[in-house]
Motif scaffolding. Structure first.
Motif, PDB file in Angstrom:
ATOM      1  N   SER A 113       0.825  -1.206   0.000  1.00 53.13           N
ATOM      2  CA  SER A 113       0.000   0.000   0.000  1.00 53.13           C
ATOM      3  C   SER A 113       0.868   1.270   0.000  1.00 53.13           C
ATOM      4  N   GLY A 114       2.165   1.090  -0.195  1.00 54.92           N
ATOM      5  CA  GLY A 114       3.032   2.252  -0.386  1.00 54.92           C
ATOM      6  C   GLY A 114       3.757   2.742   0.857  1.00 54.92           C
ATOM      7  N   GLN A 115       3.648   1.999   1.966  1.00 54.74           N
ATOM      8  CA  GLN A 115       4.342   2.412   3.198  1.00 54.74           C
ATOM      9  C   GLN A 115       5.720   1.751   3.270  1.00 54.74           C
ATOM     10  N   ALA A 116       6.620   2.396   3.954  1.00 53.23           N
ATOM     11  CA  ALA A 116       7.936   1.791   4.153  1.00 53.23           C
ATOM     12  C   ALA A 116       7.930   0.964   5.432  1.00 53.23           C
ATOM     13  N   ALA A 117       8.587  -0.196   5.376  1.00 51.92           N
ATOM     14  CA  ALA A 117       8.692  -1.055   6.558  1.00 51.92           C
ATOM     15  C   ALA A 117      10.146  -1.476   6.729  1.00 51.92           C
ATOM     16  N   TYR A 118      10.496  -1.785   7.978  1.00 50.89           N
ATOM     17  CA  TYR A 118      11.857  -2.249   8.229  1.00 50.89           C
ATOM     18  C   TYR A 118      11.838  -3.333   9.290  1.00 50.89           C
ATOM     19  N   PHE A 119      12.517  -4.439   8.998  1.00 49.91           N
ATOM     20  CA  PHE A 119      12.492  -5.610   9.876  1.00 49.91           C
ATOM     21  C   PHE A 119      13.842  -5.797  10.547  1.00 49.91           C
ATOM     22  N   MET A 120      13.800  -6.100  11.836  1.00 48.21           N
ATOM     23  CA  MET A 120      15.046  -6.327  12.563  1.00 48.21           C
ATOM     24  C   MET A 120      14.744  -7.264  13.724  1.00 48.21           C
ATOM     25  N   THR A 121      15.656  -8.145  14.079  1.00 43.42           N
ATOM     26  CA  THR A 121      15.431  -8.887  15.323  1.00 43.42           C
ATOM     27  C   THR A 121      15.777  -7.948  16.478  1.00 43.42           C
ATOM     28  N   ALA A 122      15.148  -8.193  17.618  1.00 42.45           N
ATOM     29  CA  ALA A 122      15.397  -7.342  18.788  1.00 42.45           C
ATOM     30  C   ALA A 122      16.888  -7.347  19.124  1.00 42.45           C
ATOM     31  N   HIS A 123      17.483  -8.521  19.019  1.00 43.45           N
ATOM     32  CA  HIS A 123      18.893  -8.645  19.364  1.00 43.45           C
ATOM     33  C   HIS A 123      19.779  -7.801  18.446  1.00 43.45           C
ATOM     34  N   ASP A 124      19.574  -7.917  17.124  1.00 44.10           N
ATOM     35  CA  ASP A 124      20.386  -7.139  16.174  1.00 44.10           C
ATOM     36  C   ASP A 124      20.147  -5.643  16.346  1.00 44.10           C
ATOM     37  N   LEU A 125      18.917  -5.301  16.613  1.00 43.64           N
ATOM     38  CA  LEU A 125      18.552  -3.888  16.778  1.00 43.64           C
ATOM     39  C   LEU A 125      19.304  -3.265  17.957  1.00 43.64           C
ATOM     40  N   VAL A 126      19.249  -3.965  19.080  1.00 43.09           N
ATOM     41  CA  VAL A 126      19.873  -3.428  20.286  1.00 43.09           C
ATOM     42  C   VAL A 126      21.400  -3.452  20.158  1.00 43.09           C
ATOM     43  N   THR A 127      21.929  -4.488  19.504  1.00 44.94           N
ATOM     44  CA  THR A 127      23.374  -4.544  19.278  1.00 44.94           C
ATOM     45  C   THR A 127      23.820  -3.355  18.431  1.00 44.94           C
ATOM     46  N   ASP A 128      23.081  -3.120  17.354  1.00 41.10           N
ATOM     47  CA  ASP A 128      23.422  -2.028  16.445  1.00 41.10           C
ATOM     48  C   ASP A 128      23.369  -0.680  17.158  1.00 41.10           C
ATOM     49  N   LEU A 129      22.294  -0.452  17.909  1.00 41.90           N
ATOM     50  CA  LEU A 129      22.170   0.836  18.599  1.00 41.90           C
ATOM     51  C   LEU A 129      23.173   0.949  19.748  1.00 41.90           C
ATOM     52  N   GLY A 130      23.544  -0.188  20.327  1.00 37.50           N
ATOM     53  CA  GLY A 130      24.564  -0.176  21.377  1.00 37.50           C
ATOM     54  C   GLY A 130      25.910   0.303  20.841  1.00 37.50           C
ATOM     55  N   HIS A 131      26.275  -0.197  19.652  1.00 34.33           N
ATOM     56  CA  HIS A 131      27.519   0.274  18.998  1.00 34.33           C
ATOM     57  C   HIS A 131      27.454   1.784  18.781  1.00 34.33           C
ATOM     58  N   ALA A 132      26.315   2.212  18.230  1.00 33.74           N
ATOM     59  CA  ALA A 132      26.158   3.634  17.918  1.00 33.74           C
ATOM     60  C   ALA A 132      26.298   4.468  19.193  1.00 33.74           C
ATOM     61  N   TYR A 133      25.714   3.986  20.266  1.00 30.41           N
ATOM     62  CA  TYR A 133      25.781   4.716  21.539  1.00 30.41           C
ATOM     63  C   TYR A 133      27.230   4.881  21.984  1.00 30.41           C
ATOM     64  N   ARG A 134      27.977   3.778  21.926  1.00 32.38           N
ATOM     65  CA  ARG A 134      29.380   3.820  22.380  1.00 32.38           C
ATOM     66  C   ARG A 134      30.216   4.737  21.503  1.00 32.38           C
ATOM     67  N   GLU A 135      29.790   4.897  20.242  1.00 25.21           N
ATOM     68  CA  GLU A 135      30.537   5.785  19.351  1.00 25.21           C
ATOM     69  C   GLU A 135      29.946   7.197  19.353  1.00 25.21           C
ATOM     70  N   GLY A 136      29.025   7.446  20.258  1.00 21.97           N
ATOM     71  CA  GLY A 136      28.473   8.789  20.405  1.00 21.97           C
ATOM     72  C   GLY A 136      27.578   9.248  19.271  1.00 21.97           C
ATOM     73  N   ARG A 137      26.979   8.279  18.546  1.00 21.06           N
ATOM     74  CA  ARG A 137      26.090   8.688  17.447  1.00 21.06           C
ATOM     75  C   ARG A 137      24.748   7.981  17.531  1.00 21.06           C
ATOM     76  N   LEU A 138      24.265   7.811  18.762  1.00 15.17           N
ATOM     77  CA  LEU A 138      22.992   7.106  18.954  1.00 15.17           C
ATOM     78  C   LEU A 138      21.837   7.846  18.279  1.00 15.17           C
ATOM     79  N   ASP A 139      21.774   9.174  18.470  1.00 16.18           N
ATOM     80  CA  ASP A 139      20.650   9.941  17.925  1.00 16.18           C
ATOM     81  C   ASP A 139      20.556   9.800  16.409  1.00 16.18           C
ATOM     82  N   ARG A 140      21.721   9.853  15.763  1.00 18.39           N
ATOM     83  CA  ARG A 140      21.726   9.765  14.307  1.00 18.39           C
ATOM     84  C   ARG A 140      21.272   8.368  13.873  1.00 18.39           C
ATOM     85  N   ARG A 141      21.783   7.363  14.566  1.00 14.67           N
ATOM     86  CA  ARG A 141      21.465   5.986  14.202  1.00 14.67           C
ATOM     87  C   ARG A 141      19.980   5.663  14.452  1.00 14.67           C
TER      88      ARG A 141
END
Ligand code: ADP
Ligand code: MG
Length: 272
Positions: free
Chosen positions: A127-155
């Motif tokens: 129907s034209g909407q954007a969707a994004y799939f992630m496992t909870a584990h990968d999501l939190v791992t990815d954002l955890g890296h970003a946090y440690r590198e000081g770019r959580l907001d951007r990520r």
């Protein structure tokens, strides 16, 4: 240059590749059927428009990062009677997407949580909407890296942009304190702005153990559930059924509630 050659060169200049590919058929049909001018033009333009729509949906589907594409048509509701089909029909209208409300699919492994989450995502994409799939584990791992590198907001923006964010397998692994805080931030940021479709094998009562801290668990649930639909699936694993059909596991003597997850293989062997 013949008319056909000039036509082809114009199609190329305008990048009308789908019309170009079907040109012979289009002209042949027109000469046979003698359609009205407007109908012929409509068919020509639709050829290009449909092809572009298909390309666009394909790109959207790839960007969604789904583990597999499965649809509602491929889901056997007869096998899972605990699912309220009316509730699913309502979700398929995508009203929840327009209202930025959430969908939480709960149940033991193999009952179709990811399948239904993916089918909803596919419907939204169609129907034209954007969707994004992630496992909870990968999501939190990815954002955890970003946090440690000081770019959580951007990520975080990556996970805020799509109208539908699917977070799969919440609760299979517990989160540490940072993970829980990050998850809280994500849920708060999407609150009333974009839908989350979440799957979990843990009932709400067990969420304290996922986050280690009952206070943060309550705060997360509060935002997640304020506008939400919960689909509680209590049934047998479809994977188990398929293995049973293949003769790898004997059929149980009687119907029993399999919500405690898969029977240990030792016991299953003995009952046969
Ligand atoms: P989980 O609840 O663990 O996320 P899945 O959604 O991944 O389970 O389902 C496991 C597999 O079984 C998938 O291949 C899925 O397509 C299939 N499946 C589960 N339930 C059904 C069903 N009721 N009808 C058809 N296929 C199903
Ligand atoms: Mg799953």
């Amino acid at each position: 240059m013949t008319t056909l050659e000039r036509l082809r060169s114009n199609l190329a200049a305008l990048n009308l590749t789908a019309i170009d590919a079907r040109l012979e058929t289009l002209l042949e049909n027109a000469s046979k059927q003698d359609p009205a001018y407007a109908d012929f033009l409509l068919e020509v333009m639709s050829t290009e428009a449909d092809a572009r729509r298909q390309r666009y949906l394909k790109t959207r589907l790839q960007l969604a990062h789904l583990p597999y594409v499965k649809t509602f048509e491929q889901f056997d509701f007869g096998f899972q009677p605990s699912i309220d089909e009316r509730q699913i029909r309502e979700l398929r209208t995508l009203r929840f997407v327009h209202e930025a409300s959430n969908v939480i699919l709960l149940g033991p492994p193999g009952v179709g949580k990811t399948h239904l989450a993916v089918a909803l995502a596919e419907t939204a994409i169609q129907s034209g909407q954007a969707a994004y799939f992630m496992t909870a584990h990968d999501l939190v791992t990815d954002l955890g890296h970003a946090y440690r590198e000081g770019r959580l907001d951007r990520r975080l923006r990556i996970y805020l942009a799509p109208k539908v964010l699917i977070i799969d397998e919440m609760g299979y692994l517990p989160l540490d304190e940072l993970g829980a805080t990050i998850f809280f931030q994500l849920v708060s940021a999407r609150y009333e702005r974009g839908s989350i479709i979440l799957t979990s094998n843990k009932s709400y009562g067990e969420w304290g153990s996922i986050f280690g801290d009952p206070i943060i668990a309550t705060a997360i649930l509060d935002r997640l559930l304020h506008h939400s639909t919960t689909v509680n699936i209590r049934g047998e694993s479809y994977r188990l059924k398929e293995r049973r059909k293949a003769g790898l596991i004997p059929r149980p003597e009687q119907q029993h509630d399999d919500s405690r997850a898969v029977a240990p293989s030792g016991r299953a062997k003995r009952t046969g």
